[in-house]
Design an enzyme around this catalytic site. Structure first.
Site, PDB file in Angstrom:
ATOM      1  N   HIS A  99      -1.874  -4.900   3.750  1.00 21.72           N
ATOM      2  CA  HIS A  99      -1.443  -4.955   2.356  1.00 21.72           C
ATOM      3  C   HIS A  99      -1.179  -6.396   1.978  1.00 21.72           C
ATOM      4  CE1 HIS A  99       0.967  -4.189  -1.282  1.00 21.72           C
ATOM      5  NE2 HIS A  99       0.377  -3.018  -1.306  1.00 21.72           N
ATOM      6  N   ASP A 132      -2.505   3.951   0.341  1.00 23.58           N
ATOM      7  CA  ASP A 132      -3.840   4.450  -0.013  1.00 23.58           C
ATOM      8  C   ASP A 132      -4.497   5.230   1.122  1.00 23.58           C
ATOM      9  OD1 ASP A 132      -3.909   3.159  -2.603  1.00 23.58           O
ATOM     10  OD2 ASP A 132      -4.119   1.284  -1.508  1.00 23.58           O
TER      11      ASP A 132
END
Length: 441
Positions: free
Chosen positions: A318, A375
Site C-alpha cells: 500500500h 482490495d
C-alpha cells in the site's frame, strides 16, 4: 534542513526548522498534529527565498490540516474522528459512520433518526433523470454513468450551487448520500436490461440498495440480514482514507467553490483508475488468471519476485501502509463468513488464502512489508454477494461518499481555504522566437 526540537512537547509553537541556501537562512515553523505528526510549514518559502519545493506525487507534502481521519501506516492504525476502525466495523452502521465523518461526532438517537429520515426522503431520483440512462449504450461502464449522473444532480437542484448557503447544504448532503446508491443500482439494472427498482422507505440504507440491485417485479426478493451486515461493513471500511487521490481531487475541485455534486463527480472519476478504486477488480482478474493457468499460487509468488517476469501480485502492499492494512484484517474475517453461506465454494478464495500465506511467510515480501491490503479480499466478497466486477469500483464510491463530503465540508467551512494552485519547475525550452512558416527547415 536542520530541525530544532522544542524544550517541552506541549509547546508546539517553539518548534522550528531552518533552511539554508547559499547565504540565505530561513526559519520555518513546525506544525504538530494531535497524534504527534510533524510538518514543516513552507507557506512563506517562495515569498522569502524565491524558491518552491518539488515533491512529485506529493509523497512528502501535507496539502491541508484535517480533523477527519487519522492514519498511521507504520503502525497499521486507521481512525475516523478518533475512533478505531475496528470498533466502528464491529459496532456501528454505515449511516452512523457517515454522520460521524460529516458532522464530527457520533449522533444522538434524535440526530441519527433525523439523518436517517432525510436519507429516506431523498432516496428517489427525479423522473426525468431516468431518461438519461436511455442514452447510454449497454457497454457503458457504471462508473461513467455514476459520475455523469451525480454531476447532473446540480441541474435538478440549482440551489446547491451556492456553497455558502449552509441551510441548503444540509439537504444537498442528504441528497447525495442517499441518491448515490439509487444511481448505482439503476446503472446496474441498465447494464443488464432489467427494469429499475424504486427505493423502499421501510428498508435500511444497505438493505434498500440490495433490493434495488437484485429484486425484480416477477418475484419477491428475500433480504438476508447477514448479507446486509456484511455490506454495511464493507462500506464502513471504505468510508474515508485521509488525503488519497480521489479525496484530494474533491478538495482541489471544491477549492474553486465548485458545488458538492461537481466536486464529488470529479472524485468519482479519480477513483475509477485501476491504481485507486479499480484495484479490487485487478485482484479478481489476477486470481482468475492464476486459476486458468493451473500452475498454482506458489508459482505466481515466485514470478512476482522475478524482476523481469512482468507479473505483479495485485492487492499486496500500500502507498501508505507499511504494516498490515487494518481493514484487510477485518475484511478477511468477513470473507470467511460470507463464503460459509455460499452453496458452492469459491475456488478464488482458496487461491487468495494460499497467496496470502505464501507471501506472509516469504522473506521477500516480509522485508518489503508487502502485506495484503483491503482490495485483496473486498472483490471476492462483492463477487460472493452477486455484484459483478464492473460494479466493484461503484461500491467503493458509495462507501467513500461520506468521506468526500466530510472533506469538502471541512474545506469550505475553513476561512483559510484558498483555491489550489500548485507550482512547477519548468523544464522546457528556454526563450525561443517565432519563425515564419516559409523560413522553417
Amino acid at each position: 534542513m536542520l530541525a530544532r526540537e522544542p524544550q517541552e512537547e506541549n509547546v508546539a509553537d517553539q518548534a522550528k526548522a531552518e533552511l539554508k541556501f547559499n547565504d540565505k537562512s530561513l526559519e520555518l515553523p513546525v506544525v504538530v498534529g494531535t497524534e504527534g505528526e510533524r510538518g514543516i510549514d513552507i507557506g512563506k518559502l517562495r515569498a522569502q527565498t524565491g524558491m518552491v519545493s518539488l515533491d512529485p506525487a506529493y509523497m512528502n507534502t501535507a496539502s491541508t490540516k484535517s480533523a477527519i481521519t487519522f492514519l498511521d501506516g507504520e503502525r497499521g492504525i486507521l481512525r475516523y474522528r478518533g475512533i478505531p476502525i475496528e470498533e466502528l466495523a464491529e459496532k456501528s452502521t454505515f449511516v452512523e459512520v457517515a454522520y460521524l465523518l460529516i458532522y464530527g461526532h457520533l449522533p444522538s438517537k434524535q440526530e441519527l433518526s433525523k439523518f436517517s429520515e432525510a436519507l429516506t426522503r431523498h432516496s428517489m431520483l427525479h423522473e426525468d433523470m431516468k431518461r438519461f440512462y436511455d442514452g447510454y449504450p449497454g457497454t457503458a461502464h457504471p462508473m461513467a454513468i455514476l459520475s455523469a449522473m451525480v454531476l447532473s444532480l446540480s441541474s435538478f437542484y440549482p440551489q446547491a450551487l451556492d456553497v455558502k448557503n449552509h441551510e441548503e447544504q444540509e439537504a444537498t448532503i442528504a441528497r447525495l448520500v442517499s441518491k448515490m446508491r439509487t444511481i448505482a443500482a439503476f446503472s446496474y439494472k441498465k447494464s443488464i436490461g432489467q427494469p429499475f427498482v424504486y427505493p423502499r422507505n421501510n428498508l435500511s440504507y444497505c438493505a434498500n440498495f440490495l433490493n434495488m440491485m437484485f429484486s425484480v417485479p416477477a418475484e419477491p426478493y428475500d433480504l438476508d440480514e447477514e448479507i446486509v451486515k456484511v455490506l454495511n461493513l464493507l462500506l464502513i471500511l471504505h468510508a474515508d482514507h485521509e488525503q488519497n487521490c480521489s479525496t484530494s481531487t474533491v478538495r482541489q475541485v471544491g477549492s474553486s467553490q465548485a458545488n458538492l455534486f461537481a466536486s464529488v463527480a470529479a472524485g468519482i472519476c479519480a477513483l475509477w483508475g485501476p491504481l485507486h478504486g479499480g484495484a479490487n477488480e485487478e485482484v479478481l482478474s489476477m486470481l482468475e488468471a492464476i486459476r486458468a493457468d493451473g500452475g498454482g499460487p506458489k508459482k505466481f509468488v515466485e514470478l512476482a519476485k522475478t524482476k523481469d517476469s512482468g507479473f505483479r501480485l495485485m492487492g499486496f502492499g500500500h502507498r501508505v501502509y507499511k504494516n498490515y492494512d487494518p481493514r484487510a484484517k477485518i475484511i478477511k474475517v468477513a470473507a470467511d463468513k460470507v463464503m460459509k453461506k455460499m452453496k458452492q465454494p469459491d475456488p478464488l478464495l482458496d487461491i487468495a488464502k494460499t497467496l496470502e500465506e505464501a507471501a506472509l511467510n516469504d522473506s521477500y515480501f516480509v522485508e518489503r512489508k508487502l502485506y495484503p491490503n483491503v482490495d485483496f479480499y473486498s472483490g471476492i466478497i462483492y463477487r460472493a454477494l452477486g455484484i459483478p466486477t464492473n460494479m466493484f469500483t461503484v461500491m467503493f464510491a458509495i462507501g467513500r461518499t461520506p468521506g468526500w463530503i466530510a472533506h469538502w465540508k471541512e474545506m469550505t467551512e475553513d476561512p483559510t481555504t484558498k483555491i489550489f494552485r500548485p507550482r512547477q519547475i519548468y523544464t522546457g525550452s528556454a526563450l525561443t522566437h517565432y519563425v515564419p512558416l516559409d523560413q522553417r527547415a
